[in-house]
Every structure is written in structure tokens, then in C-alpha cells.
Design an enzyme around this catalytic site. Structure first.
Site, PDB file in Angstrom:
ATOM      1  N   CYS A  32       0.801  -1.214   0.000  1.00  0.00           N
ATOM      2  CA  CYS A  32       0.000   0.000   0.000  1.00  0.00           C
ATOM      3  C   CYS A  32       0.837   1.269   0.000  1.00  0.00           C
ATOM      4  O   CYS A  32       2.041   1.239   0.219  1.00  0.00           O
ATOM      5  CB  CYS A  32      -0.901  -0.005   1.227  1.00  0.00           C
ATOM      6  N   ARG A  57       1.104   1.995  -6.100  1.00  0.00           N
ATOM      7  CA  ARG A  57       1.379   1.038  -5.023  1.00  0.00           C
ATOM      8  C   ARG A  57       0.135   0.249  -4.623  1.00  0.00           C
ATOM      9  O   ARG A  57       0.244  -0.731  -3.873  1.00  0.00           O
ATOM     10  CB  ARG A  57       1.925   1.771  -3.798  1.00  0.00           C
ATOM     11  N   TRP A 105      -3.478  -1.920  -1.471  1.00  0.00           N
ATOM     12  CA  TRP A 105      -3.359  -3.181  -2.202  1.00  0.00           C
ATOM     13  C   TRP A 105      -3.742  -4.263  -1.207  1.00  0.00           C
ATOM     14  O   TRP A 105      -3.018  -4.543  -0.266  1.00  0.00           O
ATOM     15  CB  TRP A 105      -1.935  -3.380  -2.712  1.00  0.00           C
ATOM     16  N   ASN A 129       0.989   0.081   5.855  1.00  0.00           N
ATOM     17  CA  ASN A 129       1.568  -0.639   4.723  1.00  0.00           C
ATOM     18  C   ASN A 129       2.350  -1.805   5.286  1.00  0.00           C
ATOM     19  O   ASN A 129       3.242  -1.618   6.113  1.00  0.00           O
ATOM     20  CB  ASN A 129       2.491   0.279   3.920  1.00  0.00           C
ATOM     21  N   GLY A 130       2.043  -3.032   4.856  1.00  0.00           N
ATOM     22  CA  GLY A 130       2.763  -4.212   5.336  1.00  0.00           C
ATOM     23  C   GLY A 130       1.801  -5.314   5.723  1.00  0.00           C
ATOM     24  O   GLY A 130       0.618  -5.301   5.371  1.00  0.00           O
ATOM     25  N   GLU A 509       9.262 -20.080 -19.912  1.00  0.00           N
ATOM     26  CA  GLU A 509       9.031 -18.740 -19.384  1.00  0.00           C
ATOM     27  C   GLU A 509      10.032 -17.746 -19.964  1.00  0.00           C
ATOM     28  O   GLU A 509       9.675 -16.616 -20.291  1.00  0.00           O
ATOM     29  CB  GLU A 509       9.112 -18.765 -17.852  1.00  0.00           C
ATOM     30  N   LYS A 513       8.983 -14.362 -22.094  1.00  0.00           N
ATOM     31  CA  LYS A 513       9.419 -13.015 -21.713  1.00  0.00           C
ATOM     32  C   LYS A 513      10.112 -12.305 -22.871  1.00  0.00           C
ATOM     33  O   LYS A 513       9.860 -11.131 -23.137  1.00  0.00           O
ATOM     34  CB  LYS A 513      10.367 -13.078 -20.511  1.00  0.00           C
ATOM     35  N   GLU A 516       7.571 -11.421 -25.799  1.00  0.00           N
ATOM     36  CA  GLU A 516       6.506 -10.460 -25.540  1.00  0.00           C
ATOM     37  C   GLU A 516       7.018  -9.025 -25.383  1.00  0.00           C
ATOM     38  O   GLU A 516       6.268  -8.080 -25.652  1.00  0.00           O
ATOM     39  CB  GLU A 516       5.670 -10.870 -24.326  1.00  0.00           C
ATOM     40  N   HIS A 532      14.254 -34.073 -33.301  1.00  0.00           N
ATOM     41  CA  HIS A 532      13.109 -34.659 -33.984  1.00  0.00           C
ATOM     42  C   HIS A 532      12.434 -33.643 -34.913  1.00  0.00           C
ATOM     43  O   HIS A 532      11.207 -33.636 -35.040  1.00  0.00           O
ATOM     44  CB  HIS A 532      12.108 -35.215 -32.968  1.00  0.00           C
ATOM     45  N   LYS A 631      -2.439  -6.229 -19.310  1.00  0.00           N
ATOM     46  CA  LYS A 631      -2.001  -6.851 -18.054  1.00  0.00           C
ATOM     47  C   LYS A 631      -2.922  -7.985 -17.646  1.00  0.00           C
ATOM     48  O   LYS A 631      -2.481  -9.020 -17.181  1.00  0.00           O
ATOM     49  CB  LYS A 631      -1.941  -5.784 -16.951  1.00  0.00           C
TER      50      LYS A 631
END
Length: 636
Positions: A32, A57, A105, A129-130, A509, A513, A516, A532, A631
Site C-alpha cells: 500500500c 502502489r 493493495w 503498509n505491510g 518462461e 518473456k 513479448e 526430432h 495486463k
């Protein structure tokens, strides 16, 4: 007040900027945004301006508390900051020149007006925050003292704990509360009998105090104060700040006054929001060690993984005879690692499906099937549709999401929240890493429940997982070496990734990355499958990234690397430190910290992310907002 000035370099990539925003061993700078103001301006206006610069945040809800003639007035609202602005316009509270604000958040408790901050009692109002790790135990004790709770948040527990300790001395109460709280926190607090003063304290979460002309501030980040002043103080662990108009006093954890340094910021608001990095993606790559600790630590009890804080009892993990992991994109790659971990440790059959294909193959699901769904946003349309199908078929559903209160989180039978914090860049980095960490803990838990691991064996693996978090920090140190090497990728059209086992999942992955954000066509192949058909594409100087971190598969992987090297491939080898590999089979070697094979995906993915990032920057791409991508994919 006694202090000395410290000039801050203008370049945001210098060491001091890293010190401010990383505090690599201590701070977990996610979740946050908080702000406090006292002075001669209209506090509401200042708080809204500051919160708008901190909204990156968190944006699940927002709220403010203001000192008015009638006492502390609190207004808060679910959703974006604009919702709070509109609510304020309707409420028209009395003018005030002191207050605190918050943009959230969500971690504990879904996004709602009730769970939004500030949380208030008759004595005080508090923003946070935390994460308070022992909030459940504290809540029980406070309930026995007669306190009642309106929200599902850990923050309300902190507010009422402080209320129970307050006897007229804010500093003494805050210092006492610190000794009782476990976890990370940055608080900004108003006490009803202390007008025009904002109190603040931090442990494990960032916080600054700042001074202007006859006004003062507290904030999570520098961006919040830059329109008003560039002079600020970095609060150290356990320090308490008392902020009044034009004055800041700092106390240590024992309540004793201490000297402080006054820093002067010389960077822009945008630079400050990005922590001095050119792109949010780069910042988020560097946040991974802290995000991992934030996700793992609250779920360890007596050295063992525990999901009781998520409302998942130990009995839940017993009795499943099959598991289906369902996800999309990056989350699906985390699921591929999860499949290997669960089958290897718990010996339970696991399928891993792309969510968009899951429904249309008419999957066989029973009441003994666990359907494990992974989604960063919790709103991925294909994954949500798979969840609904699984529930219709009578299977048990477990969601792993990063957004509390999201659709998938609400509809799943059980939810594990990852604590990556907001991810601004479209390409997922820290969200992937925390998903991996949950896959490890789920695998450990299932293995103990199925009798495949003893408690002591599980403790050893849990300790190794934390060691792997440290290894991600070491992987970040390869940054400059990677940046120099990928200059050869500037004009590439094609690239191949190779790996076996966990390294194949990792290569998937890495390939995603790179394609994209750099727009290079690249593919990942299981190394043994290359001959093959695909090896026909390997010609002189074709770039190949070979991932070889698995000791058990090293001889086979090296053999496959030789096959492409002999055909002229330009091979970048990513391997475990100490591996004895003939230098003739690669052009460049990057070494990762030596861990047990099982844990190599965690430091390994950091290197692959850095390769993609630096390549995209070199090619002039918009790293944070690659073309054609969003996103959260909320359509099928």
C-alpha cells in the site's frame, strides 16, 4: 530537532538511490501507499495529490482521516482514488489542515469500504503498509479485553492494539506496540488528543518524513512529497517520527530522541515512482527477493509450510488422488514447475492445462480431484471459466492469485494469496516468482500429507526454499554481465531456448518473456526433442540459450547442446556454479548459485528476465507496455 543535510546525486541509478528504494536486506516495498500531512494548507487537497502519486502502489481502495473541530473524520471508499474524491465531495467534511491518507493493495480482507484504511477507534486513526503476521493471536487477546472488530484486516487489529496501550503518551504507546507486533509495517497515526501532529513508525516497510515551510509530511515514497518539498528523512528500522508543522522529531525504538540526516531529492516524480529505474519491469525484477519473503514467511510455522492464515486446514491436503493445474501464459509456466514438484515429492498424478483448452477437452474431474488455478490478476477469463467448470463437476478448487477480492478469489473453494504487490509492467516477473514459491510450499504440504515426506525432511526443504530466495539476490548481480552480452541480440529475428525437466519449464518462461517485450521470434524446446525436426533450423550463428541447472540431467543436456553447437549455433549457457562443462560447447557461460536441483528455477528465472529486459531496451521497445498486450486478459 537536530539534523544534518545530505545531498542526493541527481542520477537515479547511483548507489544512494538503490539504498533508498531497495534496502535489500530489510525492506519489502510492496503493497500500500500511505501519506500524512500537517501544516497550513487544506489537508484533503494535499492528501489527494500525494495519494495520486502513490496509486501505483495499490488501487483496491482509498481513504483519509482529517483533524476537524469535531474530532477525527474518516472517509474511505472501495476502488480507485477517484471514488474517494467523489465521496468527499458529497460528504463535504469541515476544513482541516492535518490528516493521513491511504491507497490500498489488499492482503487481509477483500477490497471493500469496510476493509479500506484508515482504521479508527475513539482514541486514534491509523493507516498501514505491510502485513501483521500475528494478527490472529492479537485479535483473540483483544477480543477477550472487550474489543470488537468490523473488518477482516490485520490493520484494524494493529489500531485496536495501539488503542489498548495508549495512556496519553503516543511515543510510549507506539514503542510498546512494536514489541508486540510481528511482521512488517509502516504506520501513520493520528491521536485524537494530539491535534496537528502525525505520528509514524516503520519496521520492514519503507517510510519517509519530510519538511517544508511550516508544513511536514510522512509518506511511503518520495513521489508523494516532491510537489511540496525535496527535503526528507529516511526512517530507520523501529524509528518513530512525530511530525508537526515545519518540524520533525525522530525517536528510536526505546522512545529516545535521535539525530537524523536530512536528504535532498533531485529527481523527478516519475523517476521516484520507478525507484530510479528506467522501467517498472526492471524495478519489479529487483523486487523479487522481497516479494518472495513476503509470500513465504507468513506461511511458515515451526519450520513447516502452513496455510492456516489462508483458512486452509491441514486436513484439506489429504485424500486427493489427482491434481489438475490450470493457468494461462506465465502462470501456466509456474504450473508446469508445480506439476514436476508435486509429482516428484508427493507422488500424486498431476496434469497441467492451458486454461483456454481445459474446458474443451471435457476433462475427467471427480470429488477426489484438486483443481489448482493460478492467475496473477484473479480475473483471467479462461481461468475463471475453468474454475466454474471444475466446481460444476464437483471437484475441489484452490486458487493462487495476487489480487484479494478478485473474481477467481471469490469463487474458488480456497484461496492462497501471493504477496507480490502491484505489478505495473505488463510482462509478469515478481508475480511469477511468488507463484513458484507457492508451488513449492503446496508440494511440500501435499508430500507430508501423503506420507512421502517426514516433518523433518519437510523442514529441510523449507529451509532450502529460503536459501533459494537468497540465491535470487545473487542472480541479480549478473545484471551488468547480461547487459553486455545481449548487445549481439539487437538485430535478431529468431532465437531458441533449450532445457530438460525443470529447465524446460524455465525455458518456456524465458522464451515468453523475450518474445513479448522484445518482439523477437523465439521458441523453447525440450532439449531431447530438438533432433526430432527443429534442429533443421539451426545454422551458423543462430542464437541458442541453453539452460542446464539440473545435475541429474546434465550429461544428456550437454549432449543436446553439442548437437546445436556443432551446427554453428551461438550458445549462451546458463548453468549451476561448479558444473564441469567443456568450454567448446558454449560461447558464453552464466553461472547461477549452486542449489539443490529442485530449487534452481527461482534464481534461474531472474537471469532469463534480465536477458529479455536488456534485449528489449537495446531494441528500443516499450518495455512496460509491449504492443498488443494487456495486463489482465478478461475476454476468452
Amino acid at each position: 530537532m537536530f539534523f544534518k543535510y545530505l545531498s542526493v546525486p541527481a542520477r537515479p541509478d547511483e548507489d544512494f538511490f538503490t539504498y533508498i528504494f531497495c534496502r535489500a536486506e530489510k525492506d519489502r516495498f510492496i503493497m500500500c501507499g500511505i501519506v500524512g500531512y500537517t501544516g497550513s494548507r487544506q489537508a484533503a487537497s494535499v492528501l489527494f495529490d500525494a495519494l495520486s502519486s502513490l496509486e501505483y502502489r495499490g488501487y483496491d481502495s482509498a481513504g483519509i482521516s482529517l483533524f476537524t473541530d469535531a474530532g477525527i473524520a474518516t472517509i474511505k471508499s472501495q476502488g480507485r482514488l477517484q471514488n474517494l474524491v467523489e465521496k468527499m465531495q458529497q460528504a463535504q467534511p469541515a476544513a482541516a489542515s492535518c490528516g493521513i491518507g491511504h491507497t490500498r493493495w489488499a492482503t487481509h480482507g477483500e477490497p471493500s469500504d469496510l476493509n479500506a484504511h484508515p482504521h479508527a477507534t475513539e482514541k486514534l486513526s491509523l493507516v498501514h503498509n505491510g502485513i501483521i503476521e500475528n494478527y490472529q493471536q492479537l485479535r483473540q487477546k483483544l477480543t477477550m479485553q472487550g474489543y470488537t472488530f468490523l473488518s477482516r484486516t490485520d490493520t484494524e487489529v494493529a489500531a485496536k492494539l495501539l488503542d489498548s496501550l495508549y495512556e496519553g503518551d503516543p511515543i510510549a504507546a507506539i514503542c510498546k506496540a512494536q514489541t508486540l507486533l510481528e511482521g512488517s509495517f509502516a504506520f501513520a497515526i493520528l491521536f485524537a488528543d494530539q491535534p496537528q501532529t502525525v505520528y509514524a513508525v516503520r519496521r520492514g516497510s519503507p517510510l519517509i518524513a519530510a519538511m517544508g515551510k511550516q508544513e511536514s509530511f510522512v509518506a511511503s515514497d518520495v513521489p508523494a512529497i516532491l510537489p511540496y518539498t525535496r527535503d526528507y528523512i529516511l526512517l530507520e528500522e523501529g524509528q518513530v517520527a512525530a511530525v508537526s508543522p515545519g518540524n520533525v522529531e525522530i525517536y528510536n525504538a526505546e522512545g529516545e530522541p535521535v539525530a537524523f540526516e536530512l536528504h535532498t531529492a533531485t529527481w523527478s516524480v516519475e523517476q521516484a515512482q520507478k525507484g530510479g529505474y528506467d522501467y517498472f519491469m526492471r524495478k519489479e525484477i529487483c523486487e523479487q527477493p522481497e516479494a518472495l519473503l513476503h509470500t513465504i514467511h507468513p506461511r511458515i510455522a515451526d519450520g513447516l509450510p502452513s496455510f492456516e492464515q489462508d483458512g486452509i486446514p491441514d486436513a484439506f491436503w489429504k485424500g486427493f488422488n489427482r491434481i489438475s493445474i490450470v493457468a494461462c501464459g506465465t502462470a501456466m509456466h509456474a504450473g508446469m514447475v508445480g506439476r514436476i514438484l508435486i509429482e516428484r515429492l508427493a507422488r500424486i498424478p498431476v496434469e497441467c492445462d492451458i486454461a483456454s483448452e481445459f474446458r474443451y477437452r471435457n476433462p475427467i474431474l471427480t470429488k477426489d480431484t484438486l483443481v489448482l488455478l493460478i492467475s496473477q490478476s484473479g480475473e483471467t477469463a479462461d481461468t475463471l471459466a475453468a474454475l466454474r467448470l471444475a466446481r460444476q463437476c464437483g471437484a475441489t478448487t484452490l486458487a493462487v492469485v495476487n489480487v484479494t477480492g478478485s473474481s477467481i478469489a471469490r469463487e474458488a473453494d480456497y484461496v492462497i494469496h501471493t504477496y507480490a504487490g502491484p505489478e505495473i509492467a505488463v510482462a509478469s516477473t515478481k508475480a511469477y516468482s511468488v507463484q513458484l514459491s507457492v508451488m513449492y510450499m503446496v508440494a511440500f504440504k501435499l508430500a507430508v500429507a501423503s506420507g512421502q515426506l517426514t516433518a523433518d525432511q519437510c523442514r529441510t526443504l523449507t529451509a532450502s526454499l529460503l536459501q533459494a530466495v537468497d540465491a535470487t539476490k545473487q542472480a541479480l548481480a549478473l545484471d551488468a554481465e547480461i547487459e553486455g552480452y545481449v548487445k549481439r541480440y539487437k538485430t535478431l529475428k529468431d532465437l531458441f531456448f533449450l532445457g530438460r525437466g525443470l529447465d524446460y519449464a524455465l525455458s518456456m518462461e524465458g522464451s515468453l518473456k523475450l518474445k513479448e517485450i522484445s518482439y523477437i521470434h523465439c521458441e523453447a524446446y525440450a532439449a531431447g526433442e530438438l533432433k526430432h525436426g527443429t534442429i533443421s533450423l539451426i545454422t551458423e550463428n543462430v542464437p541458442v540459450v541453453a539452460v542446464a541447472t539440473q545435475q541429474a540431467l546434465l550429461a544428456k543436456t550437454v549432449s543436446n547442446i553439442k548437437e546445436v553447437r556443432s551446427r554453428g549455433a551461438d550458445v549462451l549457457l546458463i548453468c549451476k556454479e561448479g558444473f564441469d562443462i567443456d568450454p567448446e560447447v558454449y560461447g558464453k557461460r552464466l553461472e547461477l548459485p549452486a542449489l539443490d536441483d529442485l530449487f534452481m528455477p527461482l534464481p534461474g528465472v531472474v537471469v532469463l528476465q534480465l536477458i529479455a529486459y536488456h534485449t528489449a531496451v537495446l531494441r528500443g521497445c516499450d518495455v512496460d507496455k509491449p504492443r498488443n498486450l494487456a495486463k489482465s486478459v478478461t475476454v476468452e
